[in-house]
Design a protein around this motif. Structure first.
Motif, short mmCIF file in Angstrom:
data_model
loop_
_atom_site.label_atom_id
_atom_site.label_comp_id
_atom_site.label_asym_id
_atom_site.label_seq_id
_atom_site.Cartn_x
_atom_site.Cartn_y
_atom_site.Cartn_z
N UNK A 167 50.12 -14.11 62.49
CA UNK A 167 48.96 -13.22 62.62
C UNK A 167 47.78 -13.84 63.35
N UNK A 168 47.97 -14.96 64.02
CA UNK A 168 46.87 -15.62 64.73
C UNK A 168 47.10 -15.64 66.23
N UNK A 169 46.01 -15.50 66.99
CA UNK A 169 46.03 -15.72 68.42
C UNK A 169 45.52 -17.13 68.69
N UNK A 170 46.25 -17.90 69.51
CA UNK A 170 45.75 -19.20 69.93
C UNK A 170 46.16 -19.49 71.36
N UNK A 171 45.32 -20.28 72.04
CA UNK A 171 45.55 -20.68 73.42
C UNK A 171 45.36 -22.17 73.57
N UNK A 222 50.86 -19.90 77.68
CA UNK A 222 49.66 -20.66 77.32
C UNK A 222 49.34 -20.61 75.84
N UNK A 223 50.06 -19.80 75.05
CA UNK A 223 49.73 -19.68 73.64
C UNK A 223 50.56 -18.62 72.97
N UNK A 224 50.02 -18.06 71.90
CA UNK A 224 50.76 -17.10 71.09
C UNK A 224 49.85 -16.01 70.55
N UNK A 225 50.38 -14.78 70.49
CA UNK A 225 49.65 -13.65 69.91
C UNK A 225 50.38 -13.19 68.66
N UNK A 226 49.77 -13.40 67.50
CA UNK A 226 50.34 -12.98 66.24
C UNK A 226 50.14 -11.49 66.02
N UNK A 227 51.22 -10.79 65.58
CA UNK A 227 51.21 -9.35 65.41
C UNK A 227 51.55 -8.92 63.99
N UNK A 228 51.41 -9.85 63.03
CA UNK A 228 51.57 -9.50 61.62
C UNK A 228 50.20 -9.20 61.01
N UNK A 229 50.13 -9.08 59.69
CA UNK A 229 48.92 -8.62 59.01
C UNK A 229 47.91 -9.76 58.77
N UNK A 230 46.64 -9.37 58.66
CA UNK A 230 45.54 -10.32 58.46
C UNK A 230 45.73 -11.18 57.22
N UNK A 231 46.41 -10.65 56.21
CA UNK A 231 46.57 -11.38 54.96
C UNK A 231 47.25 -12.74 55.13
N UNK A 232 47.99 -12.94 56.21
CA UNK A 232 48.66 -14.23 56.42
C UNK A 232 48.06 -14.99 57.60
N UNK A 233 46.90 -14.56 58.10
CA UNK A 233 46.27 -15.24 59.23
C UNK A 233 45.68 -16.57 58.79
N UNK A 234 46.08 -17.65 59.41
CA UNK A 234 45.53 -18.97 59.08
C UNK A 234 44.03 -19.01 59.33
#
Length: 478
Positions: free
Chosen positions: A111-115, A192-204
């Motif tokens: 559930x996280x976006x990072x670059x 260059x990174x990753x786009x998380x598409x799950x729910x906010x409840x598991x966002x680091x």
């Protein structure tokens, strides 16, 4: 009064726009200019395959909180470009002011976006586009540490906030990780990174994911997103990068599937991963014993290549396959079997049963006669689902992830979708999409938002700009 010449032009533009909005076709339109990033595939030895399989298993276990590992849960592999013969699927986002485009793995299992940051000096960051915060006038440093740990490495840095665009939509203050430490093997150029598409409840990070902000704010026509993935793992001439299919935000693309979408709700109060209950599995026509309760829960994960599950159920699947044997060494948890065997496995999640093609079940060919199966046994953490269902399954269905009511749906792929498998064509590069964006704030509350048409990443954001420009011209003519 519209002249006859204007009417003729109008008819031509309507015809062209219909073709643009249709499903992607293997042959690339000549009017599109796309960078081709292709090179001949490198032959992989048995040792290479063993090492990859071992790392993949560790990666999935760490991602879903295996208790004997120390890593946080986060991401996996997976715009839509098909990378390394179905190993991962990536798309592009645009970040900052002025916007810069980046390729990112599309991952419904986190559930996280990072670059990767421009300050990253690790070899993993060599040769890939990196994010330079000082080049964006809208970037804000959150001064908060951020880290993601995998079974085979880690990425770390700090949290920032900036404008993030995707498929014609924009979130003005999206929180994401800017990573100046990236372990080898986590990113493969041009990603260059990753786009998380799950729910906010598991966002680091604790932040609302880009998709959830858009879905909850009413920015989409429908509160859902959908995938159609291509298959190239059975193509001997596969290139490093191939067309990967279609990712749709805010609508389904009816040309990519037939019949109804079979939706099954996520268990009550379980909006974390995209969870489904495994109701049945068959192997060579024989039913497999499925445990009840939490042991039957599966995460539907575009960021995982294969399918992991409880050891006893996985062993039972292979027990029905003649001459299948448990792997050893780096293939511990996997199974090998004669490549000549036509394997027939199905899965159901409370509704219709879906077949996994023999081509997808045959994950790797170890030598002339021996293949490795796509199902492997794994041990997840106490709070993680027992099954992780990745692209081995998802390449066989049209998959829909619905925000409200929270559910996952599958449908039969259309002939247009199936015709894309194994057909090389132009690969979309990371591009800036249409300027006609819908803005929402990253707090994910119920807010007013501009109404926007669903935007589709069929052959990359370039099409969004072309459709928008044609629409404006049509309006001026009329």
């Amino acid at each position: 009064m519209v002249s006859s010449s204007s009417l003729s032009l109008l008819a031509l533009l309507v015809s062209l726009s219909a073709n643009i909005l249709a499903a992607p076709h293997p042959s690339s339109p000549v009017s599109l200019s796309m960078n081709l990033k292709r090179r001949a595939p490198e032959a992989r030895s048995a040792d290479d395959i063993n090492a990859w399989a071992h790392a993949h298993k560790l990666n999935v276990e760490a991602k879903y909180g295996n208790a004997h590992k120390t890593g946080k849960r986060s991401s996996g592999q997976n715009l839509i470009v098909n990378q390394k013969a179905d190993s991962s699927f990536f798309g592009s986002v645009a970040v900052g002011t002025p916007p810069v485009a980046y390729d990112v793995i599309l991952d419904t299992g986190s559930a996280d976006l990072w670059l990767a940051s421009s300050t990253c000096t690790d070899s993993a960051c060599d040769g890939i586009p990196t994010f330079k915060s000082s080049s964006s006038s809208s970037f804000q440093n959150k001064s908060t540490e951020f880290s993601i740990t995998y079974g085979s490495g880690a990425a770390a840095g700090s949290l920032g906030e900036d404008v993030v665009q995707m498929a014609g939509f924009s979130v003005s203050n999206q929180v994401f990780g800017v990573c100046d430490q990236v372990s080898d093997g986590l990113l493969n150029s041009p990603v260059s990174g990753l786009l998380g598409l799950a729910f906010q409840t598991i966002a680091s990070s604790g932040a609302s994911p880009l998709w959830e902000t858009l879905a909850s704010s009413g920015a989409w026509d429908q509160p859902l997103m959908a995938f159609q993935l291509t298959r190239f793992n059975n193509d001997s001439q596969v290139q490093e990068l191939e067309p990967g299919g279609t990712f749709t935000m805010g609508a389904t693309n009816t040309s990519l599937y037939t019949g109804d979408i079979d939706y099954n709700d996520i268990p009550d109060n379980e909006e974390s991963y995209w969870l489904q209950t495994v109701s049945s599995i068959t192997s060579q026509g024989n039913a497999i014993t499925i445990s009840s309760g939490s042991s039957a829960l599966a995460a539907i994960d575009t960021g995982t290549t294969l399918i992991g599950g409880p050891a006893d159920a996985v062993a039972e699947i292979y027990a029905n396959i003649p001459d299948a044997e448990a792997g050893t060494g780096q293939l511990d948890g996997y199974y090998i079997y004669p490549c000549s065997t036509n394997v027939n496995v199905t899965m159901a999640f409370g509704g219709k049963s879906w077949a996994i093609s023999n081509a997808d079940f045959q994950a790797e060919q170890l030598n002339e006669n021996t293949c490795m199966g796509a199902f492997f046994s794994l041990s997840t953490g106490d709070n993680a689902p027992a099954w992780i269902v990745g692209d081995t399954f998802l390449k066989n269905v049209y998959s829909v992830f619905r925000y409200n009511p929270a559910s996952v749906g599958f449908a039969t792929l259309s002939s247009e979708s199936l015709a894309m498998n194994g057909v090389s064509a132009a690969v979309p590069s990371a591009t800036i999409g249409s300027v006609a964006t819908v803005s929402a704030t990253a707090s994910a509350g119920a807010r007013d938002a501009n109404n926007g048409a669903a935007s589709m990443l069929s052959l990359g954001p370039t099409l969004s700009l072309l459709v928008f420009s044609m629409t404006m011209l049509l309006l001026r003519l009329v």
